[in-house]
Design a protein around this motif. Structure first.
Motif, short mmCIF file in Angstrom:
data_model
loop_
_atom_site.label_atom_id
_atom_site.label_comp_id
_atom_site.label_asym_id
_atom_site.label_seq_id
_atom_site.Cartn_x
_atom_site.Cartn_y
_atom_site.Cartn_z
N THR A 15 0.83 -1.20 0.00
CA THR A 15 0.00 0.00 0.00
C THR A 15 0.87 1.25 0.00
OG1 THR A 15 -1.67 -1.23 1.23
CG2 THR A 15 -1.89 1.16 1.20
N ASP A 31 -6.07 -0.25 -4.03
CA ASP A 31 -5.65 -1.25 -3.06
C ASP A 31 -6.80 -2.26 -2.95
OD1 ASP A 31 -3.67 -1.67 -0.52
OD2 ASP A 31 -5.72 -2.22 -0.01
N ASP A 33 -7.63 -4.57 -0.85
CA ASP A 33 -8.29 -4.63 0.47
C ASP A 33 -9.25 -3.45 0.64
OD1 ASP A 33 -7.07 -6.98 1.43
OD2 ASP A 33 -5.37 -5.89 2.29
#
Ligand SMILES: Nc1ncnc2c1ncn2[C@@H]1O[C@H](COP(=O)(O)OP(=O)(O)OP(=O)(O)O)[C@@H](O)[C@H]1O
Ligand SMILES: O=C(O)C1=C[C@@H](O)[C@@H](O)[C@H](O)C1
Ligand SMILES: [Mg+2]
Length: 175
Positions: A15, A31, A33
């Protein structure tokens, strides 16, 4: 068209580096997630506990296919994403793949202060965390090693180091 997948273990800096690299190339950063969290209005932890790991991995795979269709983008995947289904093959066929390789000691240092946000590490004592990381890296190595590029992510501790790593990555990828 640029589509880069950054992979690596939790705390490797996907990240951190991905965000800085995208800024440098002036293209969007995604990202995986965060993408899932926004899409389902739930944290990764909540998705894990509601669906179990198997359910989470199914969802992660379909979201990877969704973001894998975006153009001109840097995508950082979840730490486990490359290790399930044919995700690694999918990424290799659809973009440039980079494995962020980080020394287990450095991962341990980073993760011991940030383990609560990561469901797989929750509740682990520091003494077992180190061994857990070493063993997980061994298990995951066959997947991570399928990446087209390997990049050392040991130096991402401050803005200056991040900037230096961004330049090195740019050189490695010839961008
Ligand atoms: N200056 C710092 N000193 C120590 N740890 C740091 C520092 N900066 C960031 N970290 C930690 O290093 C880790 C690397 O960051 P990052 O969140 O980018 O990793 P990641 O590869 O995206 O991990 P994940 O797969 O869990 O999302 C994070 O756990 C972060 O809390
Ligand atoms: O390494 C893993 O298995 C994980 C890494 C994180 O990015 C999240 O995707 C989740 O916490 C699982
Ligand atoms: Mg991350």
């Amino acid at each position: 068209m640029i589509r880069i997948f950054l992979t690596g273990y939790m705390g490797a800096g996907k990240t951190t580096l991905g965000k800085a690299f995208a800024r440098k190339l002036n293209i969007p950063f995604v990202d995986l997630d965060w993408y899932m969290e926004e899409r389902f209005h739930k944290t990764v932890g909540e998705l894990f506990s509601e669906r179990g790991e198997a359910g989470f991995r199914e969802l992660e795979r379909s979201m990877l296919h969704e973001v894998g269709a975006f153009e001109n983008v840097i995508i950082s995947t979840g730490g486990g994403a490359p290790c399930f289904f044919d995700n690694m093959e999918f990424m290799n066929q659809n973009g440039i793949t980079v494995f962020l390789d980080v020394d287990p000691e450095v991962l341990f240092r980073r993760l011991r202060i940030a383990k609560q946000q990561r469901p797989i590490l929750q509740g682990k004592e520091d003494s077992e965390l180190k061994d857990f990381i070493v063993q997980a890296l061994e298990k995951r190595a066959p997947f991570y090693s399928q990446a087209q590029f390997i990049f050392c992510g040991d130096e991402l501790e401050d803005r200056w180091q991040i900037e230096k790593s961004v330049d090195k990555l740019r050189e490695l990828l010839n961008l």
